[in-house]
Design an enzyme around this catalytic site. Structure first.
Site, PDB file in Angstrom:
ATOM      1  N   SER C  22       0.822  -1.207   0.000  1.00 37.77           N
ATOM      2  CA  SER C  22       0.000   0.000   0.000  1.00 37.77           C
ATOM      3  C   SER C  22       0.862   1.265   0.000  1.00 37.77           C
ATOM      4  O   SER C  22       1.850   1.360   0.724  1.00 37.77           O
ATOM      5  CB  SER C  22      -0.888  -0.008   1.247  1.00 37.77           C
ATOM      6  N   ASN C  70       9.563   8.833   3.993  1.00 40.53           N
ATOM      7  CA  ASN C  70       8.435   9.566   3.431  1.00 40.53           C
ATOM      8  C   ASN C  70       7.548  10.075   4.542  1.00 40.53           C
ATOM      9  O   ASN C  70       7.484   9.508   5.635  1.00 40.53           O
ATOM     10  CB  ASN C  70       7.645   8.709   2.437  1.00 40.53           C
ATOM     11  N   CYS C 131      -1.285   4.490  12.490  1.00 41.11           N
ATOM     12  CA  CYS C 131      -1.696   5.891  12.467  1.00 41.11           C
ATOM     13  C   CYS C 131      -1.884   6.402  13.876  1.00 41.11           C
ATOM     14  O   CYS C 131      -2.210   5.659  14.787  1.00 41.11           O
ATOM     15  CB  CYS C 131      -3.008   6.026  11.732  1.00 41.11           C
ATOM     16  N   ILE C 192       6.349  -5.423   7.700  1.00 43.25           N
ATOM     17  CA  ILE C 192       6.294  -4.273   8.574  1.00 43.25           C
ATOM     18  C   ILE C 192       5.923  -3.001   7.796  1.00 43.25           C
ATOM     19  O   ILE C 192       6.153  -2.917   6.598  1.00 43.25           O
ATOM     20  CB  ILE C 192       7.649  -4.032   9.293  1.00 43.25           C
ATOM     21  N   THR C 194       6.682   1.253   7.966  1.00 38.76           N
ATOM     22  CA  THR C 194       7.985   1.935   7.993  1.00 38.76           C
ATOM     23  C   THR C 194       8.515   2.156   9.413  1.00 38.76           C
ATOM     24  O   THR C 194       7.750   2.276  10.368  1.00 38.76           O
ATOM     25  CB  THR C 194       7.879   3.293   7.295  1.00 38.76           C
TER      26      THR C 194
HETATM   27  C1  LIG Z   1       5.699   6.700  -0.232  1.00 40.43           C
HETATM   28  C2  LIG Z   1       5.144   5.648   0.664  1.00 40.43           C
HETATM   29  C3  LIG Z   1       3.783   5.677   1.019  1.00 40.43           C
HETATM   30  C4  LIG Z   1       3.238   4.720   1.857  1.00 40.43           C
HETATM   31  N1  LIG Z   1       1.912   4.739   2.178  1.00 40.43           N
HETATM   32  C5  LIG Z   1       1.377   3.748   2.947  1.00 40.43           C
HETATM   33  C6  LIG Z   1      -0.010   3.691   3.230  1.00 40.43           C
HETATM   34  O1  LIG Z   1      -0.786   4.511   2.763  1.00 40.43           O
HETATM   35  N2  LIG Z   1      -0.473   2.701   4.033  1.00 40.43           N
HETATM   36  C7  LIG Z   1       0.359   1.747   4.569  1.00 40.43           C
HETATM   37  O2  LIG Z   1      -0.103   0.860   5.288  1.00 40.43           O
HETATM   38  N3  LIG Z   1       1.678   1.762   4.293  1.00 40.43           N
HETATM   39  C8  LIG Z   1       2.204   2.731   3.496  1.00 40.43           C
HETATM   40  N4  LIG Z   1       3.545   2.727   3.224  1.00 40.43           N
HETATM   41  C9  LIG Z   1       4.394   1.683   3.788  1.00 40.43           C
HETATM   42  C10 LIG Z   1       4.625   0.550   2.789  1.00 40.43           C
HETATM   43  O3  LIG Z   1       3.434  -0.072   2.428  1.00 40.43           O
HETATM   44  C11 LIG Z   1       5.585  -0.500   3.389  1.00 40.43           C
HETATM   45  O4  LIG Z   1       5.011  -1.022   4.572  1.00 40.43           O
HETATM   46  C12 LIG Z   1       6.943   0.064   3.724  1.00 40.43           C
HETATM   47  O5  LIG Z   1       7.350   0.985   2.740  1.00 40.43           O
HETATM   48  C13 LIG Z   1       8.006  -1.011   3.878  1.00 40.43           C
HETATM   49  O6  LIG Z   1       8.165  -1.775   2.709  1.00 40.43           O
HETATM   50  P1  LIG Z   1       9.278  -1.445   1.578  1.00 40.43           P
HETATM   51  O7  LIG Z   1      10.577  -1.294   2.301  1.00 40.43           O
HETATM   52  O8  LIG Z   1       9.240  -2.617   0.670  1.00 40.43           O
HETATM   53  O9  LIG Z   1       8.845  -0.190   0.926  1.00 40.43           O
HETATM   54  C14 LIG Z   1       4.082   3.691   2.368  1.00 40.43           C
HETATM   55  C15 LIG Z   1       5.432   3.654   2.002  1.00 40.43           C
HETATM   56  C16 LIG Z   1       5.967   4.606   1.154  1.00 40.43           C
HETATM   57  C17 LIG Z   1       7.421   4.519   0.791  1.00 40.43           C
END
Ligand SMILES: Cc1cc2nc3c(=O)[nH]c(=O)nc-3n(C[C@H](O)[C@H](O)[C@H](O)COP(=O)(O)O)c2cc1C
Ligand SMILES: Cc1cc2nc3c(=O)[nH]c(=O)nc-3n(C[C@H](O)[C@H](O)[C@H](O)COP(=O)(O)OP(=O)(O)OC[C@H]3O[C@@H](n4cnc5c(N)ncnc54)[C@H](O)[C@@H]3O)c2cc1C
Ligand SMILES: Cc1cc2nc3c(=O)[nH]c(=O)nc-3n(C[C@H](O)[C@H](O)[C@H](O)COP(=O)(O)OP(=O)(O)OC[C@H]3O[C@@H](n4cnc5c(N)ncnc54)[C@H](O)[C@@H]3O)c2cc1C
Ligand SMILES: Cc1cc2nc3c(=O)[nH]c(=O)nc-3n(C[C@H](O)[C@H](O)[C@H](O)COP(=O)(O)O)c2cc1C
Ligand code: FES
Ligand code: FES
Lengths: 258, 305, 305, 258
Positions: C22, C70, C131, C192, C194
């Site tokens: 997401s 972010n 959140c 996880i 972030t």
């Molecule tokens: C730009 C951005 C926007 C994100 N928006 C959401 C969100 O709306 N809802 C959510 O549950 N996680 C959100 N995340 C978190 C990601 O879904 C993911 O959990 C996190 O980035 C770790 O995975 P990755 O290292 O593969 O990116 C966002 C991450 C990024 C980088």
């Protein structure tokens, strides 16, 4: 032994591809070397490789002291070594060196060197060094195939070379431990120096023990620093956990918990 | 113009804010070929425990993107050995020698701290409370505020010099732990220790580390470390020493702006054993370029308006 | 031999374990030039909240070593807009569409979940409990077990399909939170989200992000993510969906070995919009090379003896 | 406008250093372009730069559609652009393109193009494009110094060029906003297209507003994806927070909260 460790940008003066997986880097230093000994290694900084965070250890393969040069023999394994294989003449390579202890000076002339894979790397320097001590060792090297053999003539300058290949395309077929040289009832050697994959070194150590021959091996290990501070590279010995990069990489197999 | 790099840490004047992190600098000796410890603000030596510890089995290290995992496990020869064999050598260095004190029980921390208290040339200890508490079944002192207060207070009673406490980042509210150790009597807070992580060898289908999980360090963790230094600096009145992924002078300045009065160079020492002295030089250049008289002006000086 | 890539997630059969995270995949439409969503196990769309949210001020992004921060802040046009404008488009994709549901209060989560429950082609929601809870002064639902249970249970009452809950890694004991959401009725755990981090512009002496702190993603966090997936997989009986820094098939296999029944590709989508389908291909090759009939055999199959 | 975004390895056929900080990359595609429009940009993957995790956005500087080529004009800022500056003929560069909207087609012939720094990049393509619409714009370009000017003849092919330099070594001394062209009581332009540093674009927008001239600017912004999914690159507009990479990078200044 007292020598100073350097952090230096050496100049690549040659990058010779030996075969698909191996290459030789010849490096030029600006300053005269402090003592370099066979078995010692360097920690090389791999620039511009995002997946290579730490330095990479390589044995000193051969030296040319008067010209302030030495060579590394490198097998391409992952990103770090692949990046190094792209180095060009004139490029700089940052090294910390010399690191580690060294093979001991033998008290006998009946010396066997056994190497397999990139484990052959430190043995050329060792053979050079033994020649200076008026010792001409027997050198047994294991390769995958005829295609992958390299520098046989180079080793032959310093000793009598035997080889094995996995597929029998050169020398005897099989692993180095299976070479006929080692199958005799009584072996002619009083000292064995060995470097290669763990399993191979353990087999050689077993043979040496059986024949009551003194045996030294150069251990590989995952290293973070290479100069004794991180304690990541330990191996259990008769003195507890010792650092492969400081108390090693060369250990007498008597001292290892093998 | 001369730039003043010195900082005051709970009454100690470091000649500059650059120090080296425990476990990444050995006992200093291994670095003598590379640098003069006298050029550093202080050195933090490897963890000392009450008794000899062999540490964990091999393999103890895994490389990760922008960092590494380690599971060294406090290998050291114990506090007696430190006092007898190591101290006589390190006390000659022309810089502060600070001992990282670890243990598995409150009693062990106290025992080690008492002995280190006797060492004239060691002006401070750094309590490493990220270690597992064996009595409580492996829970770390650094993750429960009450326990953090307890161990700090117990050591405070016997330790008469500067007491630093090093926090684990593996917690929900780092400021709660920070306040807890200040309540226990900490003079200085160091953070962060490593993040708990794991590496897997997909081909062999095995964990890379013998201990399965280990501590993550290096630039990968810098954003987390900066955030915690910033939070803790705002939450407590004692000086903060910041670390976590510092590779160069810019990183160091970032930690100082976030609120660190001094910084530690850790994993960077492995990649460039001269990183710490280069950082001193880089900080000096930064002050020069920005016409700042003293590094103290930058501590916590992040502009957030 | 055909390799079976399908996985069962609480009754849903994903055609393969590769899904998209997401917030990193928009509503899928933006990717139609790059791939066919029908080649993925599922897609998780951007967070939906009850009302329109503008998100945070610019700048919202900072690059870090092996990752990025972010602070987008849940910008979206609200659930009504989603049901009216977005759903009619995404429901045509030949894959599962899973909606990431966010909120600031229990009531908001419930309200959104109720509305999404009506969307026939959405078989599951993913509750994003990282959140802030506005009522409790900004504390996150995902950091206090009792709150995690409460919000999950409240949604469970109104939401009749598969309920996934996505955990925040910024906690001391991830398994406590995992157990809490299972107690609340979660069918699946995603982790996880972030890590909380911070970036500073040393030259300007300012935080890079308008919000000062932000969420760290990318390969830098992979070791932490792997560790948490491993811990949670061992602690709870529900399936785990793993993510955090997955860039390639090897990373994906690592998460599966650690216990993930499926994985999400997040930040990698920005660097290579075709990363997810390449990962599907790479997993197939891995099964081929290792002569494994079904990916299901690998879930949690890490050898630790 | 419907066009397909590609992820493609393009071949570097030229890397021309213009001066210390700027270089031109000419890139060859294998496949015919879908529609390319002035103002659009690419997202370039910087390989082997450990400190460059994300792609880097660059405007399309000029195009050669029949030969399936286009050019990027790049200013060296940090590690990413420095790495790109080392690309050699024959190297591959992975791009996602074309991205973003484009400058609108003017309804007037009295067109002014204003660019400063690397903001001049998209204006050459725009000028080419305007020429095809039978419009010969006035082009006002700002540089640091004579030394840093480049491609003046190139721009001159498509319009009347005026320049300023910070130090007065070429053209008028000062910033572009101070150029005499813009100081008149009544300006002869009905449309201004502008690209450059934020402060410059804001000044131009103010002048345009004062003279009631329609003005479009191409915004810079920190981008994670470049194709609309991360929502990192927003700018406040009359429609709320819009994505610079999708609804932009070109915005009519009327719509911005400037
Ligand atoms: C730009 C951005 C926007 C994100 N928006 C959401 C969100 O709306 N809802 C959510 O549950 N996680 C959100 N995340 C978190 C990601 O879904 C993911 O959990 C996190 O980035 C770790 O995975 P990755 O290292 O593969 O990116 C966002 C991450 C990024 C980088
Ligand atoms: C003291 C010492 C001397 C060495 N001398 C030489 C030499 O002269 N020539 C030579 O070619 N190699 C030598 N090596 C091994 C060499 O350091 C590794 O092959 C190299 O670090 C791999 O880097 P990479 O980035 O290419 O591979 P990576 O991507 O890091 O790894 C590729 C594969 O190799 C394995 N691997 C990586 N590093 C090691 C290691 N240190 N030990 C065992 N397995 C490892 C990994 O687990 C992985 O499976 C030596 C190692 C040590 C410790
Ligand atoms: C739509 C768009 C089109 C662009 N077109 C061009 C072009 O045609 N030619 C050109 O030379 N540059 C262009 N840029 C700017 C270019 O993308 C950046 O200069 C580049 O990404 C810097 O990368 P780096 O790794 O060299 O620098 P970094 O190390 O990332 O940064 C160096 C310095 O530049 C700043 N910076 C980095 N990226 C940006 C950015 N996107 N906006 C503003 N400041 C930034 C950083 O804050 C830092 O201070 C464009 C940017 C956008 C958004
Ligand atoms: C190999 C290694 C050993 C460590 N040993 C200790 C230790 O004994 N005591 C301690 O408090 N921290 C120890 N640490 C943690 C570091 O001091 C430091 O907190 C951490 O690595 C983060 O900083 P860095 O990213 O700059 O390395 C060790 C770290 C590493 C990498
Ligand atoms: S590699 Fe660090 S102690 Fe040996
Ligand atoms: S850069 Fe990702 S939405 Fe614009």
């Amino acid at each position: 032994m007292v020598f100073k460790k350097n952090v230096e940008d050496l100049t690549v003066i040659r990058n010779l591809r030996l075969n698909q997986r191996h290459f030789l880097l010849e490096l030029q230093s600006e300053q005269p070397f402090s003592l370099l000994l066979p078995g010692q290694f360097v920690q090389a900084l791999v620039k511009d490789s995002p997946s290579t965070f730490l330095r990479r250890p390589f044995s000193i393969h051969s030296v040319d002291i008067p010209n302030k040069r030495f060579r590394l023999l490198i097998q391409i394994k992952g990103q770090g070594t692949r990046h190094l294989s792209l180095l060009k003449e004139g490029d700089k390579l940052n090294l910390i060196y010399p690191l580690g202890n060294s093979f001991s000076i033998p008290t006998t002339k009946d010396v066997l060197l056994v190497g397999g894979g990139c484990g052959v790397a430190p043995l050329l320097f060792l053979a050079q060094f033994l020649n200076q001590q008026k010792i001409r060792p027997v050198i047994l090297l294991g390769f995958r195939s005829q295609e992958e053999t390299f520098e046989i003539e180079e080793y032959s300058k310093y000793g009598t070379v035997f080889i094995t290949t996995d597929d029998g395309t050169a020398g005897e077929k099989g692993l180095v431990v299976d070479h006929s040289l080692l199958q005799k009832e009584k072996l002619d050697f009083r000292k064995i120096y060995c470097c290669g994959p763990d399993a191979m070194m353990k087999s050689i150590a077993r043979i040496a023990r059986w024949h009551k021959i003194d045996c030294e091996v150069s251990l590989e290990n995952t290293m973070a620093c290479g100069f004794g501070v991180c304690l990541c590279c330990i191996t259990p010995t008769d003195k507890g956990n010792e650092r492969v990069c400081m108390e090693g990489p060369v250990f007498n197999t008597k001292r290892l918990k093998w | 113009m001369m730039r003043d790099l010195s900082v005051d840490i709970a009454g100690l004047t470091f000649r500059n804010p650059v120090t080296t992190a425990s476990g990444t600098f050995g006992y200093g000796e291994e670095f003598l070929d590379f640098l003069d410890p006298g050029q550093l603000g202080a050195i933090f030596v490897k963890a000392v425990t009450a008794k000899n510890r062999d540490g964990n089995a091999y393999p103890r290290m895994a490389e990760t993107t922008g960092g590494m995992l380690n599971s060294v496990g406090l290998q050291n020869k114990g506090v007696d050995h430190f006092c007898r064999e190591i101290y006589p050598k390190v006390k000659k260095f022309d810089t502060y020698i600070i001992v990282n004190v670890s243990g598995s029980t409150v009693e062990e921390y106290v025992e080690v701290a008492e002995q280190i208290n006797e060492l004239e040339k060691v002006p401070a200890i750094e309590l490493n409370i990220s270690c597992p508490n064996v009595k409580l079944g492996g829970m770390a002192f650094g993750t429960v505020p009450a326990m953090a207060t307890e161990v700090t207070a117990a050591v405070r009673k016997v330790y008469k010099k500067v007491l630093m406490v090093k926090l684990s980042p593996n917690v929900t509210h780092i400021t709660d732990i920070a306040k807890a150790v200040v309540e226990g009597g900490a003079d200085v807070i160091t953070l962060i220790n490593t993040l708990l992580g794991m590496a897997i060898d997909a081909e062999r289908r095995r964990p890379v580390l013998s201990t399965i999980t280990g501590g993550l360090s290096g630039p990968a963790i810098k954003p987390v470390a900066l955030r915690m230094v910033w939070q803790v600096h705002k939450a407590v009145a004692v000086p903060v020493i910041g670390l976590g992924g510092i590779m160069n002078a810019t990183d160091a300045i970032e930690f100082i702006l976030a609120g660190a009065s001094a910084i530690q160079v850790g994993t960077a020492n492995f990649i460039d054993p001269q990183a710490s002295i280069k950082i001193v030089e880089g900080i000096r250049e930064y002050l020069e370029r920005h016409k700042i008289a003293s590094i103290k002006e930058l501590v916590g000086a992040l502009r957030t308006e």
